[in-house]
Design a protein around this motif. Structure first.
Motif, short mmCIF file in Angstrom:
data_model
loop_
_atom_site.label_atom_id
_atom_site.label_comp_id
_atom_site.label_asym_id
_atom_site.label_seq_id
_atom_site.Cartn_x
_atom_site.Cartn_y
_atom_site.Cartn_z
N THR A 181 -88.27 -17.61 50.77
CA THR A 181 -88.13 -18.81 51.60
C THR A 181 -87.32 -19.88 50.88
OG1 THR A 181 -90.28 -18.32 52.60
CG2 THR A 181 -89.39 -20.53 52.91
N LEU A 182 -87.58 -20.06 49.60
CA LEU A 182 -86.81 -21.03 48.81
C LEU A 182 -85.37 -20.58 48.68
CD1 LEU A 182 -86.55 -23.47 46.93
CD2 LEU A 182 -87.33 -21.99 45.06
N ALA A 206 -87.22 -15.83 42.45
CA ALA A 206 -87.45 -16.96 43.35
C ALA A 206 -88.02 -16.46 44.67
CB ALA A 206 -86.14 -17.72 43.60
N ASP A 207 -88.85 -17.27 45.29
CA ASP A 207 -89.41 -16.95 46.59
C ASP A 207 -88.29 -16.86 47.64
OD1 ASP A 207 -90.62 -18.13 49.37
OD2 ASP A 207 -92.10 -16.93 48.26
N ARG A 209 -82.91 -21.31 51.46
CA ARG A 209 -82.41 -22.70 51.57
C ARG A 209 -81.13 -22.92 50.76
NH1 ARG A 209 -88.19 -25.91 50.80
NH2 ARG A 209 -89.24 -24.98 52.62
N TRP A 210 -80.80 -21.97 49.91
CA TRP A 210 -79.57 -22.12 49.12
C TRP A 210 -78.32 -21.99 50.00
CZ3 TRP A 210 -81.35 -18.06 44.94
CH2 TRP A 210 -82.38 -18.63 44.17
#
Length: 440
Positions: free
Chosen positions: A66-67, A63-64, A70-71
């Motif tokens: 940046t993404l 996963a990126d 957000r977790w």
């Protein structure tokens, strides 16, 4: 620490971590498996577990960053996320691709973790060909009795009890006791229990075993073998006690480590050439500090009287009774031995011998309280106060006068004496004694 934790895993180098997660290299079979990865995953803090689980669902590309950031919710989410990623990178569980800025799980760890989550295998060490019938399979009672006999002999040797040749622990077990600081060398090749050794005897059995296993991992196992050894200890936690497993399923370093586990009573083998081994209840419990049945407390009841006499009610059929009595003999003169009763006296000389070894009175008191007679414990005072106080006085006899180095300085005039005294007080130089009349 009473069991294998992340601190132990973090001590491993990169190659050993790879072995732990199931990487095969140099033509050698992999040491790790889904059970080791499942165990390491279970040790992780909740936030790191969440990151690992989400990445396990993202496929090989991951996963990126940046993404993934957000977790983690909250004002300090960025800092918590960065710390968690750093910790996972140090464990080589997670990899960061600096070009694509993608996070992904290490390949071997991801494969074995997915197998563990899917329940691919019901039990460790069952991937190879099925073994033939076990014609001389020991019963659960036989394995349990051997385990207690083996471990009690290690403790009896620690205390200094005379053991026959067949009961003396293997050399590696003796080296672990000395290396862990549980014994001190009093002469060439002669050792006595230390104060740390008495603390060791008061611990639950699983914690005692872990102390020696940890000493083996830190100081005695070859560095290149430690990943395999940790994998073996972790996998044992998921095995079934007293069931047979094939030695051929183990890697070379694990086969060598199996001899150490056998010496400590964690794995039973009929002989060195046996193709099977049987994890004992201790071996299954040691990785995560499972307590199980604790020895000693119910086998001997000690009643201490105000005249310093000690009555130890024993069960002669229980092997751990001998262990408790051997410990009691460290600070009490045992005078009468009957099948179910031992009579002794706490003496000044015995207590001072303990103090000379570095054993403290609070340790002796803790031992007597741990094995106190139920009626004495119910009274709220398991030990007579006069006995405890006298033990403290005996222990302090050699410390009534303290000696400190000093220098005697004489002065030619009162003025010089006063100036030197004032300077000593100002500089806090430790002025032990002064006499103005003598200018000294």
């Amino acid at each position: 620490m009473s069991g294998l934790s992340l601190a132990v895993v973090k001590r491993l180098d990169a190659a050993s971590l790879g072995r732990l997660y199931g990487e095969a290299g140099g033509g050698a079979a992999a040491a790790g498996n889904e059970w080791t990865c499942r165990a390491v995953f279970g040790m992780l803090p909740p936030l790191e577990q969440q990151i690992v689980l989400r990445l396990a669902c993202c496929g090989a590309e991951g996963a990126d960053v940046t993404l993934a950031r957000r977790w983690v919710a909250g004002a300090d989410g960025g800092g918590a996320f960065a710390n968690a990623v750093k910790a996972l990178e140090d464990l080589r569980v997670l990899e960061l691709d600096k070009e694509t800025r993608h996070l992904r799980l290490a390949a071997a760890f991801a494969t074995n973790l997915r197998r563990a989550l899917a329940g691919a295998t019901a039990e460790p060490w069952r991937a190879g060909p099925a073994m033939g019938p076990d014609k001389r399979r020991p019963t659960e009672d036989q394995v349990a009795q051997w385990m207690v006999w083996r471990w009690n002999n290690v403790l009896l040797w620690l205390i200094g009890d005379d053991l026959d040749e067949t009961a003396v622990p293997p050399e590696c077990a003796r080296a672990f006791l000395v290396g862990a600081g549980l014994m001190t060398e009093v002469a060439k090749d002669a050792f006595e229990i230390s104060g740390s050794g008495v603390d060791f005897l008061l611990k639950p059995r699983a914690e005692q075993v872990w102390t020696l296993v940890d000493e083996y991992l830190k100081s005695h196992a070859p560095k290149e073998d430690r990943g395999d050894v940790v994998a073996l200890v972790l996998t044992l936690a998921f095995a079934t006690p007293c069931e047979s497993y094939a030695v051929a399923e183990l890697s070379g370093p694990q086969t060598r480590a199996l001899e150490v586990l056998h010496a400590l009573g964690l794995a039973y083998r009929r002989n060195e050439k046996s193709s099977r081994f049987y994890p004992t209840p201790l071996g299954v419990a040691v990785a995560f500090g499972g307590r199980g049945d604790e020895p000693g407390a119910a086998d001997v009841s000690v009643l201490v009287q105000t005249n310093f006499q000690v009555l130890a009610y024993t069960d002669a059929s229980v092997a751990t009774s001998k262990l408790v009595l051997a410990t009691l003999h460290l600070f009490a003169e045992l005078q009468i031995r009957l099948p179910n009763l031992v009579v002794g006296t706490i003496t000044r000389d015995a207590v001072k011998r303990c103090v000379a070894r570095g054993i403290r009175v609070p340790q002796l008191v803790s031992f007597l309280e741990a094995h106190a007679h139920p009626l004495a414990r119910a009274s709220g005072r398991p030990l007579p106060p006069n006995v405890v106080d006298q033990m403290v006085l005996w222990a302090g006899e050699d410390k009534r006068v303290s000696f400190r180095p000093g220098v005697l300085v004489s002065f030619a005039s009162d003025r010089a004496f006063d100036a030197a005294t004032a300077a000593a007080h100002k500089q806090r130089c430790g002025l032990h004694w002064k006499r103005r009349a003598r200018r000294a």
